[in-house]
Every structure is written in structure tokens, then in C-alpha cells.
Design an enzyme around this catalytic site. Structure first.
Site, PDB file in Angstrom:
ATOM      1  N   GLU A   7     -11.326 -10.407 -13.302  1.00  0.00           N
ATOM      2  CA  GLU A   7     -11.406 -11.399 -14.380  1.00  0.00           C
ATOM      3  C   GLU A   7     -12.669 -11.202 -15.209  1.00  0.00           C
ATOM      4  O   GLU A   7     -12.633 -11.340 -16.446  1.00  0.00           O
ATOM      5  CB  GLU A   7     -11.377 -12.807 -13.798  1.00  0.00           C
ATOM      6  CG  GLU A   7     -10.018 -13.200 -13.239  1.00  0.00           C
ATOM      7  CD  GLU A   7      -9.979 -14.616 -12.717  1.00  0.00           C
ATOM      8  OE1 GLU A   7      -8.911 -15.234 -12.816  1.00  0.00           O
ATOM      9  OE2 GLU A   7     -11.011 -15.105 -12.197  1.00  0.00           O
ATOM     10  N   ASP A  56     -10.766 -15.391 -16.975  1.00  0.00           N
ATOM     11  CA  ASP A  56      -9.693 -16.209 -16.406  1.00  0.00           C
ATOM     12  C   ASP A  56      -8.875 -16.868 -17.514  1.00  0.00           C
ATOM     13  O   ASP A  56      -7.634 -16.861 -17.487  1.00  0.00           O
ATOM     14  CB  ASP A  56     -10.302 -17.262 -15.479  1.00  0.00           C
ATOM     15  CG  ASP A  56      -9.268 -18.206 -14.907  1.00  0.00           C
ATOM     16  OD1 ASP A  56      -8.508 -17.787 -14.017  1.00  0.00           O
ATOM     17  OD2 ASP A  56      -9.207 -19.362 -15.351  1.00  0.00           O
TER      18      ASP A  56
END
Length: 225
Positions: free
Chosen positions: A118, A46
Site C-alpha cells: 500500500e 490504501d
């Protein structure tokens, strides 16, 4: 943790061959399947994704304001976009899920797919470093970066609010109905209440903010029907 099948095919789809294939297996493992799950890799991915996209937008739009850049980045890294990328890769076919998640269709759930994307980014970073990770992510985003513009880049919550205001309807209400997991690895379930819809819309993600955005995005889709 059981081996995940068809790794060579997935690597070809991703456009990346792992030096340490166990990293990819780790990235595809949901918390329902093993204590060695992908949430730490997701956390890392992320942050790395945000830096890569921020840098790309900064250089692509030298005259854009900070607000414009932030809105474009939010559009490109939101759960909806990540899930779209994950579905293009058919990640659901490769996820390692526990029996409960398999039964409930977790391999189709946007939040799980987005989190896996992610986590893969985090795994690539650990496997090969930031530059190879940057090149790979930018290849995934090439067509999306080519069409994005610093106008009308609003997140789903803002768009839903503006839509309801335009119809002079009450604003949506978001309520956290469930939080699972330890403090560093929680899963949030949020309900979005919209007067125009017959029942609440649910969003599930690794943060309250992401869950609210997913719920708002689904509410928008239902409002358009």
C-alpha cells in the site's frame, strides 16, 4: 535511514521506475527502522487502491449489485491479497526494518508486507499521479481481476463464522491484546480464539479490522488442516 539495496531490480519487478527514488525507500521503511517510516504513504495507498479497484469492478461488472461489488473489492484489497502480491515481488528482501523486527522475522510477516505494498502505491501516486498509478496497479491485479466473480466473495471473518456455525461450534472471539504507536499511526495486535484450535491465532495490522481479518484468515487455514 540506510539506503536500501537492489533498487533497480525491485523497480523492474514492480514494473515502474521512480522519478524520485527516495519515495520508494520511504515506502519500504518500517516504523521500527526510522521516524520517517511508511505509514503515511500506506494510508494514502490504501485509499487510492480502493478507488482504483472500485472503478475497475464497477466497469467490469455492470450488472453487479453494490453488495457484490463491495465483497469483490474486499477480497481484492484485503491484507492477505496484498501480502500475496508483496511476496510475488519479494518485498521482504528490500524492507528497511529495525533490529527487533529483523530478529523476529518481520520481513516474512504478512501485515508488514501488505502495508509496504500500500505504501508503494501511495509513493507511485505522489511520484507520477493517478493515471500512471492506476495503470500500474491494474497490471498487478490483471490476473486476479480476470478470475474474480460476484459470487462467494466473503471476507475471512465471515467465512470462519459460517464454518463454525456449520459444525455447530461457538463463534470466534476477537480480543485486542496490544496497541502501539500514536493515534494516527497505530499497530493493532488481535487474538482470535476458536474452540477447535489449541491456542489463539494472532493478527497484526494497522487497524483493528485488518488485524481481525488476518487472524481469521490464519484460523481458517489451520481449521482446514
Amino acid at each position: 535511514m540506510e539506503p536500501i539495496k537492489n533498487m533497480p531490480r525491485l523497480c523492474r519487478t514492480l514494473g515502474y521506475e521512480f522519478n524520485d527514488q527516495s519515495l520508494l525507500e520511504h515506502a519500504l521503511t518500517h516504523r521500527s527502522a526510522s521516524s520517517k517510516h511508511n505509514e503515511r504513504l500506506e494510508f494514502l495507498g490504501d485509499s487510492i487502491l480502493s478507488i482504483i479497484i472500485s472503478d475497475a469492478l464497477f466497469h467490469q461488472f455492470p450488472k453487479a449489485t453494490e453488495g457484490d461489488l463491495s465483497r469483490m473489492r474486499a477480497t481484492l484489497v484485503c491484507g492477505k491479497m496484498l501480502a500475496e502480491i508483496g511476496f510475488e515481488f519479494k518485498l521482504g528482501d528490500y524492507l528497511n526494518l529495525g533490529p527487533g523486527e529483523l530478529k523476529s522475522g518481520g520481513f516474512r510477516r504478512e501485515s508488514i508486507i501488505a502495508d509496504a505494498v500500500e505504501a508503494i502505491i501511495g509513493a507511485v501516486y505522489i511520484d507520477s499521479g493517478v493515471e500512471k498509478c492506476r495503470c500500474l496497479v491494474l497490471s498487478w491485479y490483471e490476473s486476479r481481476l480476470a478470475i474474480i466473480q460476484p459470487v462467494n466473495q466473503k471476507d475471512p471473518k465471515t467465512l470462519l463464522q459460517e464454518l463454525l456455525q456449520g459444525f455447530k461450534k461457538p463463534l470466534p472471539v476477537y480480543k485486542v491484546i496490544d496497541i502501539k504507536g500514536e493515534a494516527h499511526a497505530q499497530t493493532f495486535t488481535v487474538e482470535c480464539y476458536v474452540e477447535e484450535l489449541s491456542k489463539p491465532v494472532i493478527g497484526i495490522a494497522s487497524s483493528r479490522r485488518k488485524a481481525e481479518q488476518l487472524a481469521a484468515a490464519d484460523a481458517l487455514e489451520l481449521m482446514k488442516r
